[in-house]
Design a protein around this motif. Structure first.
Motif, PDB file in Angstrom:
ATOM      1  N   UNK A 111      24.644   6.964  -2.836  1.00 14.42           N
ATOM      2  CA  UNK A 111      23.765   6.994  -4.000  1.00 14.42           C
ATOM      3  C   UNK A 111      22.376   7.387  -3.509  1.00 14.42           C
ATOM      4  N   UNK A 112      21.716   8.266  -4.243  1.00 18.34           N
ATOM      5  CA  UNK A 112      20.340   8.634  -3.881  1.00 18.34           C
ATOM      6  C   UNK A 112      19.405   7.603  -4.524  1.00 18.34           C
ATOM      7  N   UNK A 113      18.723   6.790  -3.710  1.00 19.56           N
ATOM      8  CA  UNK A 113      17.956   5.663  -4.264  1.00 19.56           C
ATOM      9  C   UNK A 113      16.618   6.065  -4.877  1.00 19.56           C
ATOM     10  N   UNK A 114      16.215   5.291  -5.874  1.00 20.14           N
ATOM     11  CA  UNK A 114      14.897   5.479  -6.508  1.00 20.14           C
ATOM     12  C   UNK A 114      13.971   4.355  -6.048  1.00 20.14           C
ATOM     13  N   UNK A 115      12.699   4.683  -5.811  1.00 24.59           N
ATOM     14  CA  UNK A 115      11.768   3.581  -5.518  1.00 24.59           C
ATOM     15  C   UNK A 115      11.435   2.827  -6.802  1.00 24.59           C
ATOM     16  N   UNK A 116      11.128   1.556  -6.667  1.00 26.50           N
ATOM     17  CA  UNK A 116      10.625   0.782  -7.799  1.00 26.50           C
ATOM     18  C   UNK A 116       9.319   0.151  -7.325  1.00 26.50           C
TER      19      UNK A 116
ATOM     20  N   UNK B 245       9.684  -1.698  -3.583  1.00 26.77           N
ATOM     21  CA  UNK B 245       8.826  -1.648  -2.384  1.00 26.77           C
ATOM     22  C   UNK B 245       7.380  -1.449  -2.796  1.00 26.77           C
ATOM     23  N   UNK B 246       6.502  -1.654  -1.852  1.00 23.84           N
ATOM     24  CA  UNK B 246       5.086  -1.369  -2.075  1.00 23.84           C
ATOM     25  C   UNK B 246       4.843   0.129  -1.934  1.00 23.84           C
ATOM     26  N   UNK B 247       3.705   0.537  -2.453  1.00 23.11           N
ATOM     27  CA  UNK B 247       3.275   1.931  -2.397  1.00 23.11           C
ATOM     28  C   UNK B 247       3.371   2.500  -0.969  1.00 23.11           C
ATOM     29  N   UNK B 248       3.063   1.658   0.022  1.00 23.34           N
ATOM     30  CA  UNK B 248       3.038   2.127   1.416  1.00 23.34           C
ATOM     31  C   UNK B 248       4.425   2.508   1.954  1.00 23.34           C
ATOM     32  N   UNK B 249       5.483   2.179   1.204  1.00 19.45           N
ATOM     33  CA  UNK B 249       6.833   2.477   1.680  1.00 19.45           C
ATOM     34  C   UNK B 249       7.432   3.699   0.995  1.00 19.45           C
TER      35      UNK B 249
ATOM     36  N   UNK C 173       5.388  10.629   9.451  1.00 13.07           N
ATOM     37  CA  UNK C 173       5.282   9.385   8.690  1.00 13.07           C
ATOM     38  C   UNK C 173       3.909   8.729   8.922  1.00 13.07           C
ATOM     39  N   UNK C 174       3.202   8.501   7.835  1.00 12.24           N
ATOM     40  CA  UNK C 174       1.859   7.915   7.931  1.00 12.24           C
ATOM     41  C   UNK C 174       1.892   6.577   8.649  1.00 12.24           C
ATOM     42  N   UNK C 175       2.910   5.760   8.325  1.00 15.59           N
ATOM     43  CA  UNK C 175       2.936   4.425   8.929  1.00 15.59           C
ATOM     44  C   UNK C 175       3.171   4.504  10.443  1.00 15.59           C
TER      45      UNK C 175
END
Ligand code: TRP
Length: 338
Positions: A179-184, A152-156, A113-115
């Protein structure tokens, strides 16, 4: 079908850490979108205090900032009667699910994980295991409520990818559960940059207070910080993130504050001499934009009883849902029911 049954609305869940002072970046990058999404979605917004202790926190400050953040969600327009607003540590199921997910996560998945790598560099005196397993707790936050969509932000994005993998893994090992979540990820305004070094993200932990606009800054402070913002060489107002990071950042702020498109902004200031008139307009617009948020924040924060009631209600709603998911997970995992 029971006539009182309403079709299930898609669920969104998001959260912020109570780990610093609030800036306009919180509103521009996240809260603004949460407010816009809360009518369409079944929404939960969480103050992730458990995540915050992955770096050292002063207890009194953490407590104050958790309440500040919950008040700020509401000041920005998140409505506790339509959305669930709660503090993560009030819902113990987050930690309980997190443990089950921890046992399904490979060491390698966390270590790449980059973070984690960034934060281990920044906090090299405190590389604790919580920092390492942080994304698993975040996956638990999301999967506990079967969120369809996670603003979320791009960094997440990488953390969200783990949440998706863990949902699929659990569903596959046991049976369909999560549920398999999608980023927004918002296109515009997602990242407000520092006013002093516009190639760096605006951050409340920046010791140079001129680099960020606090949500409790006065009108004069806001105006003065924007007037003194670093701009680029050149004189025209044109959006170009790479060549003109300073002006582009001010354009994003102006867009957030007024709703004007970049094209409108460019024509509004076409032919104006130098940056001063533009900066003046941004300074006024941002001060106007922040003022009502600050005023609502001060009022909401002043009534700690009411804030406490809102958070109790939020925790009750969240727990009822979290308990159901956790019960299923424990059962499928093979734990004996009491
Ligand atoms: N890690 C997120 C951040 O720093 C905060 C967070 C924790 C979060 N749990 C979450 C965001 C669940 C969305 C959903 O921005």
């Amino acid at each position: 079908m029971n006539p009182t049954d309403t079709p299930r609305r898609n669920v969104i869940l998001s959260g912020m850490q109570p780990s610093g002072e609030l800036t306009i970046g919180h509103v521009a990058g996240a809260l603004r979108n949460w407010v816009a999404l809360q009518d369409e979605f079944d929404s939960l917004f969480c103050v992730v205090d458990l995540h915050a202790i992955t770096v050292r926190q002063e207890p009194a400050k953490l407590r104050r900032r958790s309440l500040d953040l919950a008040a700020m969600y509401q000041a920005a327009g998140v409505d506790a009667s339509r959305s669930v607003i709660f503090i993560q540590s009030h819902v113990p199921e987050h930690v309980q699910l997190s443990w089950v997910l921890t046992c399904l996560t490979g060491m390698g998945e966390c270590s790449r994980m980059t973070q984690f790598k960034e934060k281990s560099d920044r906090h090299s005196d405190n590389i604790n295991v919580g920092l390492f397993t942080y994304p698993i707790l975040m996956a638990a936050d999301i999967l506990l409520y079967n969120a369809d969509c996670v603003p979320v932000g791009e960094d997440q994005k990488q953390h969200l990818e783990l949440a998706r993998n863990l949902a699929e893994r659990f569903n596959h090992h046991y049976s369909p559960t999560f549920t398999v979540p999608e980023p927004y990820i918002p296109k515009l305004g997602g990242r407000i940059m520092s006013l002093q070094e516009p190639t760096k993200k605006m951050s409340k932990s920046d010791p140079n207070v001129k680099s960020w606009i606090g949500l409790t800054d006065s009108d004069d402070e806001i105006r003065s910080k924007i007037r003194r913002a670093v701009t680029d060489s050149g004189t025209d107002i044109r959006y170009d993130e790479l060549a003109r990071p300073g002006i582009s950042n001010l354009m994003v702020l102006y867009h957030v504050a007024t709703g004007k498109s970049f094209a409108d902004i460019e024509s509004e200031f076409a032919g104006s001499s130098g940056y001063a008139p533009f900066k003046e307009a941004v300074a006024d617009a941002v001060a106007e934009y922040v003022r009502p948020i600050r005023e609502r924040f001060v009022a909401i924060r002043a009534d700690e009883d009411a804030l406490g009631r809102t958070l109790r209600h939020g925790a009750e709603q969240a727990r009822e849902r979290a308990r159901k998911t956790l019960r299923k997970v424990y059962k499928k995992t093979g734990f004996v029911e009491l």
